[in-house]
Scaffold this motif. Structure first.
Motif, short mmCIF file in Angstrom:
data_model
loop_
_atom_site.label_atom_id
_atom_site.label_comp_id
_atom_site.label_asym_id
_atom_site.label_seq_id
_atom_site.Cartn_x
_atom_site.Cartn_y
_atom_site.Cartn_z
N HIS A 1 0.83 -1.21 0.00
CA HIS A 1 0.00 0.00 0.00
C HIS A 1 0.87 1.26 0.00
O HIS A 1 0.61 2.19 -0.76
CB HIS A 1 -0.94 0.03 1.21
CG HIS A 1 -1.87 -1.13 1.25
ND1 HIS A 1 -2.80 -1.38 0.27
CD2 HIS A 1 -2.01 -2.11 2.16
CE1 HIS A 1 -3.48 -2.46 0.57
NE2 HIS A 1 -3.02 -2.93 1.72
N TRP A 2 1.89 1.29 0.86
CA TRP A 2 2.74 2.49 0.94
C TRP A 2 3.56 2.65 -0.32
O TRP A 2 3.77 3.76 -0.79
CB TRP A 2 3.62 2.44 2.19
CG TRP A 2 2.81 2.72 3.42
CD1 TRP A 2 2.44 1.85 4.39
CD2 TRP A 2 2.22 3.98 3.77
NE1 TRP A 2 1.66 2.48 5.32
CE2 TRP A 2 1.51 3.79 4.97
CE3 TRP A 2 2.21 5.24 3.19
CZ2 TRP A 2 0.80 4.80 5.59
CZ3 TRP A 2 1.50 6.26 3.82
CH2 TRP A 2 0.82 6.04 5.00
N MET A 3 4.04 1.53 -0.89
CA MET A 3 4.78 1.62 -2.14
C MET A 3 3.89 2.15 -3.26
O MET A 3 4.29 3.03 -4.02
CB MET A 3 5.33 0.24 -2.54
CG MET A 3 6.75 0.01 -2.13
SD MET A 3 7.33 -1.58 -2.71
CE MET A 3 7.93 -1.14 -4.31
N THR A 4 2.70 1.60 -3.36
CA THR A 4 1.77 2.01 -4.42
C THR A 4 1.39 3.48 -4.26
O THR A 4 1.41 4.24 -5.23
CB THR A 4 0.51 1.13 -4.41
OG1 THR A 4 0.91 -0.23 -4.57
CG2 THR A 4 -0.46 1.52 -5.50
N LEU A 5 1.05 3.87 -3.05
CA LEU A 5 0.70 5.27 -2.78
C LEU A 5 1.84 6.19 -3.19
O LEU A 5 1.64 7.19 -3.88
CB LEU A 5 0.37 5.46 -1.30
CG LEU A 5 0.13 6.90 -0.85
CD1 LEU A 5 -1.17 7.43 -1.44
CD2 LEU A 5 0.11 6.99 0.67
N ILE B 1 1.56 8.90 -6.28
CA ILE B 1 1.57 10.33 -6.00
C ILE B 1 2.85 10.98 -6.53
O ILE B 1 2.79 12.02 -7.18
CB ILE B 1 1.36 10.61 -4.50
CG1 ILE B 1 -0.06 10.20 -4.11
CG2 ILE B 1 1.59 12.08 -4.19
CD1 ILE B 1 -0.40 10.42 -2.66
N TYR B 2 3.99 10.37 -6.30
CA TYR B 2 5.24 10.93 -6.83
C TYR B 2 5.18 10.93 -8.36
O TYR B 2 5.54 11.90 -9.01
CB TYR B 2 6.44 10.12 -6.33
CG TYR B 2 7.77 10.80 -6.55
CD1 TYR B 2 8.39 11.48 -5.51
CD2 TYR B 2 8.41 10.79 -7.79
CE1 TYR B 2 9.61 12.11 -5.69
CE2 TYR B 2 9.62 11.41 -7.98
CZ TYR B 2 10.22 12.08 -6.94
OH TYR B 2 11.43 12.71 -7.13
N GLY B 3 4.70 9.83 -8.92
CA GLY B 3 4.56 9.73 -10.37
C GLY B 3 3.60 10.76 -10.95
O GLY B 3 3.79 11.24 -12.08
N SER B 4 2.57 11.12 -10.18
CA SER B 4 1.62 12.13 -10.66
C SER B 4 2.32 13.47 -10.87
O SER B 4 1.98 14.23 -11.77
CB SER B 4 0.44 12.29 -9.71
OG SER B 4 0.80 12.97 -8.52
N HIS B 5 3.31 13.75 -10.05
CA HIS B 5 4.08 14.99 -10.21
C HIS B 5 4.80 14.96 -11.56
O HIS B 5 4.82 15.96 -12.28
CB HIS B 5 5.09 15.13 -9.06
CG HIS B 5 5.85 16.42 -9.10
ND1 HIS B 5 5.65 17.42 -8.18
CD2 HIS B 5 6.80 16.89 -9.96
CE1 HIS B 5 6.45 18.44 -8.47
NE2 HIS B 5 7.17 18.13 -9.55
N LEU B 6 5.37 13.81 -11.89
CA LEU B 6 6.07 13.69 -13.17
C LEU B 6 5.11 13.86 -14.34
O LEU B 6 5.43 14.54 -15.32
CB LEU B 6 6.80 12.35 -13.26
CG LEU B 6 7.82 12.04 -12.17
CD1 LEU B 6 8.47 10.70 -12.42
CD2 LEU B 6 8.84 13.15 -12.03
N VAL B 7 3.93 13.25 -14.23
CA VAL B 7 2.93 13.37 -15.30
C VAL B 7 2.50 14.82 -15.45
O VAL B 7 2.43 15.35 -16.57
CB VAL B 7 1.70 12.47 -15.01
CG1 VAL B 7 0.56 12.77 -15.96
CG2 VAL B 7 2.10 11.00 -15.10
N LEU B 8 2.22 15.48 -14.34
CA LEU B 8 1.79 16.88 -14.41
C LEU B 8 2.89 17.78 -14.96
O LEU B 8 2.61 18.70 -15.75
CB LEU B 8 1.32 17.37 -13.04
CG LEU B 8 -0.01 16.77 -12.59
CD1 LEU B 8 -0.30 17.11 -11.14
CD2 LEU B 8 -1.15 17.22 -13.48
#
Length: 159
Positions: A73-77, A81-88
């Protein structure tokens, strides 16, 4: 153990939210290096898939040390979330793009930017930043709610 039990089991929603916000902006901590060295480092290695995976792995290790049942769960979260920063950042107008495949020298950016470039010198609450901040915040809240629900489900299953 170096980690206290309370730090390993964040029961309060605000702790999970604070973690999510921290992970959402963690890629931009490269500004610290820029302030210290005076050299351009923003949108460097912290904006790469390799760094995102490393941060996710660290979260997984910490999660494993705290509660082996919540590691995934913590890895996925963290990855989401970190990956969303890269996408944005990928879909934000930029002169330099982001080094998704760092340490390879190539930089990537969307051919059709969805957001204007962030003008840090105008402050965080500048009207041009509100859409960007709103989308990233909403996305993070949705992910956090999913993780919270998942953690509660696991807690009920154990109990």
């Amino acid at each position: 153990s170096l980690l206290s039990q309370s730090a390993c089991q964040p029961a309060a929603s605000w702790k999970i939210a604070a973690y999510g916000v921290g992970m959402a902006i963690a890629a931009d901590f490269d500004f610290v290096l820029q302030w210290i060295t005076g050299e351009q480092s923003h949108r460097g290695m912290t904006h790469s898939l390799l760094f995102c995976l490393a941060v996710g792995a660290i979260a997984g290790i910490i999660g494993y040390c705290c509660d082996r049942h919540r590691t995934r769960h913590w890895m996925t979260l963290t990855l989401l979330i970190y990956g969303s920063h890269l996408v944005l950042d990928f879909v934000t107008q930029s002169r330099i793009g982001i080094p998704l495949l760092w340490p390879l020298p190539w930089r990537f950016q969307s051919p059709i930017p969805l957001f204007p470039s962030v003008r840090h010198w105008e402050g965080w609450l500048h009207p041009s930043h509100l859409l960007f901040l709103s989308v990233e915040s909403l996305y993070s809240l949705v992910l956090l709610q999913q993780v919270k629900t998942r953690l509660q489900t696991d807690q009920n299953y154990k109990g």
